[in-house]
Design an enzyme around this catalytic site. Structure first.
Site, PDB file in Angstrom:
ATOM      1  N   LYS A 187      48.595 -32.278 -48.028  1.00  0.00           N
ATOM      2  CA  LYS A 187      47.272 -32.341 -48.652  1.00  0.00           C
ATOM      3  C   LYS A 187      46.889 -33.795 -48.891  1.00  0.00           C
ATOM      4  CE  LYS A 187      44.573 -30.946 -52.720  1.00  0.00           C
ATOM      5  NZ  LYS A 187      44.516 -30.120 -53.942  1.00  0.00           N
ATOM      6  N   LYS A 240      51.468 -33.800 -51.284  1.00  0.00           N
ATOM      7  CA  LYS A 240      50.085 -34.224 -51.518  1.00  0.00           C
ATOM      8  C   LYS A 240      50.073 -35.715 -51.836  1.00  0.00           C
ATOM      9  CE  LYS A 240      46.355 -33.374 -54.910  1.00  0.00           C
ATOM     10  NZ  LYS A 240      45.905 -32.492 -56.005  1.00  0.00           N
ATOM     11  N   ASP A 247      49.475 -27.797 -58.319  1.00  0.00           N
ATOM     12  CA  ASP A 247      49.677 -29.148 -57.791  1.00  0.00           C
ATOM     13  C   ASP A 247      50.353 -29.985 -58.872  1.00  0.00           C
ATOM     14  OD1 ASP A 247      47.961 -27.946 -55.945  1.00  0.00           O
ATOM     15  OD2 ASP A 247      46.747 -29.751 -55.645  1.00  0.00           O
TER      16      ASP A 247
END
Length: 218
Positions: free
Chosen positions: A182, A152, A89
């Site tokens: 996300k 995300k 991430d």
């Protein structure tokens, strides 16, 4: 109605506090196995952890500011993959986003993508709470062009805040079914988690996973 097991299978069980100990990370992994989460998400220096069967290992890159040079992010991502990370991430360069330099944002993501090619899953943290709607759309488009697998919302560390239903919905509308979405940052209740899923989130980053799941029928 989504079940507890179905929601758990969407969760990155997360511990990213800088002071996290080896024992706390080990407990996170044990909990992930017990709760049936998709993965654990930990700092790059905490990847040496024994995982229950079926639990993926996720980490972060350029975290939490995103202001690191692309070359540094790339080295960090490659090292994490070498240590066994299944998912990375990364944080975008938020300053470039604020400049409107979307080519620069894309190139930064591309550098990390090149360092951790498939099958490693690359999620791109855009810090949606700090962006306008137009910037959210542009950031998602840059991530898609750069070859990311997910967009995300948040690190959970930015003063602007974490995930919002509105941002998740806009992100999902922008990427369609081509990328995952996300939601992460400040999701502390069952109701909040379900609202994110309803808005289009396909993965959730949770630190209080147990309490969120306990609000659902098994």
């Amino acid at each position: 109605m989504i079940t507890r097991a179905e929601l758990a299978a969407m969760v990155d069980h997360t511990l990213l506090k800088p002071e996290s100990t080896a024992e706390q990370v080990a407990e996170l992994a044990r909990e992930a196995g017990e709760l049936g989460t998709y993965s654990i998400c930990v700092s790059p220096s905490r990847l040496d952890v024994e995982l229950p069967e079926g639990v993926k290992l996720a980490t972060v890159c350029g975290f939490p500011s995103g202001a690191h040079p692309s070359e540094v992010k790339a080295v960090e991502a490659a090292d994490s993959v070498a240590q066994g990370a299944d998912e990375v991430d990364m944080v975008i360069n938020l300053g470039l986003a604020m400049d409107g330099d979307w080519d620069g944002v894309r190139e930064d993501i591309e550098a990390v993508r090149a360092a951790c090619p498939e099958p490693t899953v690359l999620k791109v943290i855009i810090e949606s709470a700090a962006l306008s709607d137009e910037q959210i759309v542009a950031a998602c488009q840059a991530a898609e062009v750069a070859g990311a697998d997910f967009v995300k919302t948040s690190t959970g560390f930015h003063p602007a805040g974490g995930a919002s239903v509105e941002a998740v919905r806009l992100m999902a509308q922008t990427v369609g079914d081509r990328l995952g979405v996300k939601a992460s940052g400040g999701i502390r209740t069952t109701e909040a988690a379900l609202a994110m899923v309803e808005a289009g989130a396909t993965r959730l980053g949770l630190s209080g996973t147990r309490s969120v799941l306990e609000g659902l029928d098994s």
